[in-house]
Design a protein around this motif. Structure first.
Motif, PDB file in Angstrom:
ATOM      1  N   ILE A  56      66.644 -47.653  16.987  1.00 55.83           N
ATOM      2  CA  ILE A  56      67.206 -46.477  16.300  1.00 55.83           C
ATOM      3  C   ILE A  56      66.537 -46.234  14.954  1.00 55.83           C
ATOM      4  O   ILE A  56      66.171 -45.088  14.628  1.00 55.83           O
ATOM      5  CB  ILE A  56      68.733 -46.624  16.165  1.00 55.83           C
ATOM      6  CG1 ILE A  56      69.385 -46.573  17.553  1.00 55.83           C
ATOM      7  CG2 ILE A  56      69.314 -45.532  15.264  1.00 55.83           C
ATOM      8  CD1 ILE A  56      70.886 -46.761  17.534  1.00 55.83           C
ATOM      9  N   PRO A  57      66.339 -47.268  14.101  1.00 56.34           N
ATOM     10  CA  PRO A  57      65.610 -47.016  12.839  1.00 56.34           C
ATOM     11  C   PRO A  57      64.190 -46.494  13.061  1.00 56.34           C
ATOM     12  O   PRO A  57      63.697 -45.692  12.276  1.00 56.34           O
ATOM     13  CB  PRO A  57      65.594 -48.404  12.173  1.00 56.34           C
ATOM     14  CG  PRO A  57      66.778 -49.108  12.727  1.00 56.34           C
ATOM     15  CD  PRO A  57      66.881 -48.643  14.138  1.00 56.34           C
ATOM     16  N   THR A  58      63.544 -46.949  14.143  1.00 52.47           N
ATOM     17  CA  THR A  58      62.188 -46.463  14.417  1.00 52.47           C
ATOM     18  C   THR A  58      62.199 -44.996  14.814  1.00 52.47           C
ATOM     19  O   THR A  58      61.389 -44.198  14.324  1.00 52.47           O
ATOM     20  CB  THR A  58      61.540 -47.304  15.537  1.00 52.47           C
ATOM     21  OG1 THR A  58      61.444 -48.660  15.105  1.00 52.47           O
ATOM     22  CG2 THR A  58      60.158 -46.792  15.872  1.00 52.47           C
ATOM     23  N   LEU A  59      63.129 -44.625  15.705  1.00 52.69           N
ATOM     24  CA  LEU A  59      63.193 -43.221  16.139  1.00 52.69           C
ATOM     25  C   LEU A  59      63.590 -42.290  15.013  1.00 52.69           C
ATOM     26  O   LEU A  59      63.264 -41.099  15.038  1.00 52.69           O
ATOM     27  CB  LEU A  59      64.173 -43.075  17.307  1.00 52.69           C
ATOM     28  CG  LEU A  59      63.754 -43.668  18.652  1.00 52.69           C
ATOM     29  CD1 LEU A  59      64.714 -43.235  19.738  1.00 52.69           C
ATOM     30  CD2 LEU A  59      62.328 -43.258  19.022  1.00 52.69           C
ATOM     31  N   SER A  60      64.317 -42.807  14.015  1.00 53.22           N
ATOM     32  CA  SER A  60      64.693 -41.963  12.875  1.00 53.22           C
ATOM     33  C   SER A  60      63.469 -41.525  12.073  1.00 53.22           C
ATOM     34  O   SER A  60      63.517 -40.533  11.353  1.00 53.22           O
ATOM     35  CB  SER A  60      65.667 -42.712  11.969  1.00 53.22           C
ATOM     36  OG  SER A  60      65.045 -43.844  11.384  1.00 53.22           O
ATOM     37  N   LYS A  61      62.375 -42.283  12.220  1.00 50.52           N
ATOM     38  CA  LYS A  61      61.134 -41.911  11.527  1.00 50.52           C
ATOM     39  C   LYS A  61      60.285 -40.955  12.355  1.00 50.52           C
ATOM     40  O   LYS A  61      59.318 -40.400  11.845  1.00 50.52           O
ATOM     41  CB  LYS A  61      60.322 -43.168  11.216  1.00 50.52           C
ATOM     42  CG  LYS A  61      61.070 -44.229  10.420  1.00 50.52           C
ATOM     43  CD  LYS A  61      60.234 -45.488  10.293  1.00 50.52           C
ATOM     44  CE  LYS A  61      61.017 -46.608   9.613  1.00 50.52           C
ATOM     45  NZ  LYS A  61      60.228 -47.875   9.557  1.00 50.52           N
ATOM     46  N   VAL A  62      60.620 -40.827  13.634  1.00 49.19           N
ATOM     47  CA  VAL A  62      59.848 -39.989  14.556  1.00 49.19           C
ATOM     48  C   VAL A  62      60.753 -38.886  15.079  1.00 49.19           C
ATOM     49  O   VAL A  62      61.799 -39.161  15.658  1.00 49.19           O
ATOM     50  CB  VAL A  62      59.302 -40.821  15.739  1.00 49.19           C
ATOM     51  CG1 VAL A  62      58.475 -39.940  16.663  1.00 49.19           C
ATOM     52  CG2 VAL A  62      58.485 -41.989  15.221  1.00 49.19           C
ATOM     53  N   ASN A  63      60.368 -37.669  14.893  1.00 51.24           N
ATOM     54  CA  ASN A  63      61.194 -36.539  15.330  1.00 51.24           C
ATOM     55  C   ASN A  63      60.782 -36.119  16.739  1.00 51.24           C
ATOM     56  O   ASN A  63      59.883 -35.302  16.930  1.00 51.24           O
ATOM     57  CB  ASN A  63      61.050 -35.371  14.357  1.00 51.24           C
ATOM     58  CG  ASN A  63      61.971 -34.216  14.703  1.00 51.24           C
ATOM     59  OD1 ASN A  63      62.960 -34.391  15.416  1.00 51.24           O
ATOM     60  ND2 ASN A  63      61.660 -33.041  14.208  1.00 51.24           N
ATOM     61  N   LEU A  64      61.458 -36.713  17.744  1.00 50.57           N
ATOM     62  CA  LEU A  64      61.149 -36.369  19.132  1.00 50.57           C
ATOM     63  C   LEU A  64      61.837 -35.090  19.581  1.00 50.57           C
ATOM     64  O   LEU A  64      61.372 -34.413  20.491  1.00 50.57           O
ATOM     65  CB  LEU A  64      61.553 -37.522  20.059  1.00 50.57           C
ATOM     66  CG  LEU A  64      60.775 -38.835  19.921  1.00 50.57           C
ATOM     67  CD1 LEU A  64      61.313 -39.863  20.910  1.00 50.57           C
ATOM     68  CD2 LEU A  64      59.287 -38.623  20.129  1.00 50.57           C
ATOM     69  N   GLY A  65      62.990 -34.808  19.006  1.00 48.85           N
ATOM     70  CA  GLY A  65      63.734 -33.617  19.413  1.00 48.85           C
ATOM     71  C   GLY A  65      64.710 -33.872  20.545  1.00 48.85           C
ATOM     72  O   GLY A  65      65.394 -32.950  20.988  1.00 48.85           O
ATOM     73  N   PHE A  66      64.788 -35.106  21.043  1.00 51.07           N
ATOM     74  CA  PHE A  66      65.749 -35.449  22.095  1.00 51.07           C
ATOM     75  C   PHE A  66      66.040 -36.932  22.002  1.00 51.07           C
ATOM     76  O   PHE A  66      65.296 -37.711  21.385  1.00 51.07           O
ATOM     77  CB  PHE A  66      65.218 -35.087  23.490  1.00 51.07           C
ATOM     78  CG  PHE A  66      63.924 -35.771  23.859  1.00 51.07           C
ATOM     79  CD1 PHE A  66      63.919 -36.994  24.521  1.00 51.07           C
ATOM     80  CD2 PHE A  66      62.703 -35.195  23.539  1.00 51.07           C
ATOM     81  CE1 PHE A  66      62.740 -37.619  24.863  1.00 51.07           C
ATOM     82  CE2 PHE A  66      61.511 -35.816  23.866  1.00 51.07           C
ATOM     83  CZ  PHE A  66      61.531 -37.030  24.533  1.00 51.07           C
ATOM     84  N   ASN A  67      67.158 -37.342  22.631  1.00 53.09           N
ATOM     85  CA  ASN A  67      67.553 -38.746  22.613  1.00 53.09           C
ATOM     86  C   ASN A  67      66.692 -39.544  23.585  1.00 53.09           C
ATOM     87  O   ASN A  67      66.545 -39.183  24.748  1.00 53.09           O
ATOM     88  CB  ASN A  67      69.032 -38.875  22.989  1.00 53.09           C
ATOM     89  CG  ASN A  67      69.514 -40.319  22.924  1.00 53.09           C
ATOM     90  OD1 ASN A  67      69.085 -41.078  22.069  1.00 53.09           O
ATOM     91  ND2 ASN A  67      70.416 -40.689  23.818  1.00 53.09           N
ATOM     92  N   PHE A  68      66.132 -40.628  23.106  1.00 52.43           N
ATOM     93  CA  PHE A  68      65.221 -41.427  23.917  1.00 52.43           C
ATOM     94  C   PHE A  68      65.617 -42.889  23.802  1.00 52.43           C
ATOM     95  O   PHE A  68      65.676 -43.446  22.704  1.00 52.43           O
ATOM     96  CB  PHE A  68      63.782 -41.219  23.451  1.00 52.43           C
ATOM     97  CG  PHE A  68      62.757 -41.885  24.325  1.00 52.43           C
ATOM     98  CD1 PHE A  68      62.534 -41.442  25.612  1.00 52.43           C
ATOM     99  CD2 PHE A  68      62.018 -42.959  23.856  1.00 52.43           C
ATOM    100  CE1 PHE A  68      61.600 -42.061  26.426  1.00 52.43           C
ATOM    101  CE2 PHE A  68      61.075 -43.573  24.655  1.00 52.43           C
ATOM    102  CZ  PHE A  68      60.865 -43.122  25.941  1.00 52.43           C
ATOM    103  N   THR A  69      65.937 -43.532  24.928  1.00 50.24           N
ATOM    104  CA  THR A  69      66.402 -44.906  24.941  1.00 50.24           C
ATOM    105  C   THR A  69      65.248 -45.845  25.304  1.00 50.24           C
ATOM    106  O   THR A  69      64.222 -45.407  25.843  1.00 50.24           O
ATOM    107  CB  THR A  69      67.533 -45.087  25.965  1.00 50.24           C
ATOM    108  OG1 THR A  69      67.010 -44.838  27.285  1.00 50.24           O
ATOM    109  CG2 THR A  69      68.670 -44.103  25.687  1.00 50.24           C
ATOM    110  N   PRO A  70      65.408 -47.152  25.045  1.00 46.57           N
ATOM    111  CA  PRO A  70      64.357 -48.085  25.463  1.00 46.57           C
ATOM    112  C   PRO A  70      64.075 -48.033  26.962  1.00 46.57           C
ATOM    113  O   PRO A  70      62.931 -48.255  27.377  1.00 46.57           O
ATOM    114  CB  PRO A  70      64.923 -49.446  25.041  1.00 46.57           C
ATOM    115  CG  PRO A  70      65.813 -49.142  23.875  1.00 46.57           C
ATOM    116  CD  PRO A  70      66.422 -47.818  24.200  1.00 46.57           C
ATOM    117  N   HIS A  71      65.093 -47.754  27.784  1.00 42.30           N
ATOM    118  CA  HIS A  71      64.867 -47.661  29.223  1.00 42.30           C
ATOM    119  C   HIS A  71      63.957 -46.479  29.559  1.00 42.30           C
ATOM    120  O   HIS A  71      63.338 -46.445  30.632  1.00 42.30           O
ATOM    121  CB  HIS A  71      66.199 -47.515  29.957  1.00 42.30           C
ATOM    122  CG  HIS A  71      66.086 -47.676  31.447  1.00 42.30           C
ATOM    123  ND1 HIS A  71      65.814 -48.883  32.059  1.00 42.30           N
ATOM    124  CD2 HIS A  71      66.202 -46.764  32.455  1.00 42.30           C
ATOM    125  CE1 HIS A  71      65.770 -48.711  33.373  1.00 42.30           C
ATOM    126  NE2 HIS A  71      65.996 -47.442  33.638  1.00 42.30           N
ATOM    127  N   GLY A  72      63.872 -45.506  28.642  1.00 39.16           N
ATOM    128  CA  GLY A  72      62.975 -44.375  28.861  1.00 39.16           C
ATOM    129  C   GLY A  72      61.515 -44.782  28.914  1.00 39.16           C
ATOM    130  O   GLY A  72      60.683 -44.040  29.452  1.00 39.16           O
TER     131      GLY A  72
END
Length: 487
Positions: free
Chosen positions: A375-391
């Motif tokens: 979650i802290p890593t994704l907060s630095k990257v704006n993907l525009g959608f929810n992305f889980t480790p299983h993704g």
């Protein structure tokens, strides 16, 4: 067939012990009586009860649904440890409170429909996926009861659950993954995530990989085990992690990974001095240091007051009262409370609380990784959608198929039981429709260009050049008219 044991006491008194054999052939006692007729009736009654709940006996359906689950179905149902944990929660939360007190033989399809409506109502407000899970569990219970002739009908058959729309999978591109990769906190986590996306392993398979599973010469990776993390308070033997000697599909699989990744993993094994049975990825040392506090706290008078609490009272920010009575959790109030507690610990007025850590046997916890790393890593990257480790597993499958890999090869690599599951990853990347758009454009372009009503698709530069040309032509006409020349 039962019989009587006749006994004579020291006082000459005769008693009759009723004996019979149960359905397993074991000799049982139905009691001792002074009357022969009562003893005969006792062993006959006990023998009948022993034979009750057998095939065709209507008394089998009189047991309550909850009692059947707790005493017969759940203890003897062979399921995975994590599935048992999920079943236990669902049964206690949504099934037993509504259906547990009903007799299993009296539950009808209408009762199941009413139960589903209740789950949608204000008391539960469950979403369709959760209701479907509840229905699956209830159907499994009734299937067993029906097969064991406990009930004469399966009340769940034909009962519908709320419709659930199937959403397309959100797949990251290689460029988006590179952004995530660069934002990870350290090289260890980068190696973990890179291994995940380039192998397509499930989390339990990835975190159970051991040094012996990698053949560094050939780059072959063997998947033969998986680890399951249990979180319930009443988990078996208080174990957090349970290693299964088989992956999810119950079949070992072996596939090759990229040479650059094999080299990185081999270097990691050498640098960490890992033995053959050591985990490739182990839980990092958890920080136990307490939160840093400012050396000097700001003056509360300069920080303003909190919002009114339930008693309509306000407190100065940066005070213990604001933290406790005002329920304020701003940085100033947290620092004030942390300083107060530290001072009490320093004077032995408070015993220090043990910092929270994740209980682990070396395996990386899924929840810890998600909250502390992902979650802290994704907060630095704006993907525009929810992305889980299983993704990352989904991305691996989509990238392989988009790159032209054979469907059967991808199925075996991912360990899918059915090729239909693998087919769901076809055409999931954002660029998957470009071929269709190119084909459509090839058909439409000639007619679109020839159509007088076709919209103007000229670029801004072309329009500006056309405007300048028209202005020049107008000036030439004016010059011709001034000189009296014919155009």
């Amino acid at each position: 067939m039962g019989y009587l044991e006749i006994r004579t006491g020291r006082n000459g008194r005769v008693t009759y012990r009723a004996r019979y054999r149960d359905i397993h052939g074991r000799l049982q006692t139905a009691g001792t009586y002074t009357n022969e007729r009562e003893a005969d009736r006792a062993w006959q009654r006990a023998e009948n009860l022993s034979g009750a709940a057998r095939i065709g006996d209507p008394r089998r359906g009189r047991v309550k649904f909850g009692k059947y689950i707790e005493e017969t179905w759940f203890p003897n149902h062979v399921i995975e440890a994590s599935t048992r944990e999920n079943y236990r929660y669902t049964l206690d939360a949504y099934i037993l409170p509504e259906l547990g007190d009903m007799r299993i033989g009296e539950i009808l399809p209408n009762d199941i429909r009413e139960w589903i409506v209740t789950l949608q109502g204000p008391d539960y407000r469950l979403n369709p996926p959760t209701i479907r899970v509840c229905k699956v569990i209830v159907d499994a219970i009734f299937t067993t009861a029906f097969n064991d002739h406990v009930t004469i009908i399966h009340p769940g058959k034909g009962v519908k659950t709320p419709p659930l729309a199937s959403r397309p999978k959100e797949i990251i591109t290689a460029e988006q993954f590179d952004e995530i990769y660069r934002a990870l906190p350290n090289d260890f986590m980068r190696l973990l995530v890179e291994t995940d996306i380039e192998s397509g392993l499930r989390w339990g398979e990835l975190t159970e990989l051991r040094a012996k599973d990698l053949n560094s010469r050939t780059g072959m990776l063997t998947v033969s085990r998986a680890v399951v993390q249990l979180t319930a308070k009443d988990r078996p033997d208080n174990q957090n992690f349970v290693v299964k000697e088989y992956p999810k599909d119950r079949e070992w699989r072996r596939f090759r990974i990229a040479s650059h990744l094999a080299d990185k993993l081999a270097a990691h094994i050498t640098a960490a001095n890992l033995g053959p049975d050591d985990l490739l990825f182990t839980m990092p040392v958890q920080r136990t240091a307490r939160r840093n506090r400012p050396a000097v706290l700001p003056d509360p008078e300069s920080l303003g007051r909190t919002e009114p609490n339930a008693k309509d009272r306000t407190y100065l920010h940066g005070t213990c009262s604001a933290y406790t009575a005002g329920k304020c959790r701003c940085q100033f109030c947290r620092d004030a409370m942390a300083t107060y507690r530290a001072e009490r610990r320093a004077t032995n007025k408070d015993s220090p609380r043990t910092p929270r850590t994740v209980a682990t046997d070396g395996h990386i916890g899924r929840g810890w990784f998600r909250n502390a790393i992902w979650i802290p890593t994704l907060s630095k990257v704006n993907l525009g959608f929810n992305f889980t480790p299983h993704g990352l597993r989904h991305a691996h499958a989509s990238w392989l198929l988009n790159g032209g890999a054979d469907l059967q090869v991808v199925k075996e690599r991912l360990g899918h039981a059915s090729i239909t599951t693998t087919e769901k990853y076809l055409h999931t990347l954002p660029t998957a429709d470009e071929t269709a758009l190119d084909a459509l454009d090839a058909v439409r372009r000639p007619t679109r260009e020839a159509s007088p009503s076709a919209p103007n698709t000229a670029t801004a530069t072309e329009l500006a050049e056309l405007h300048e040309l028209r202005q020049t032509l107008a000036k030439v006409r004016q010059l011709h008219e001034a000189l009296g020349l014919k155009p």
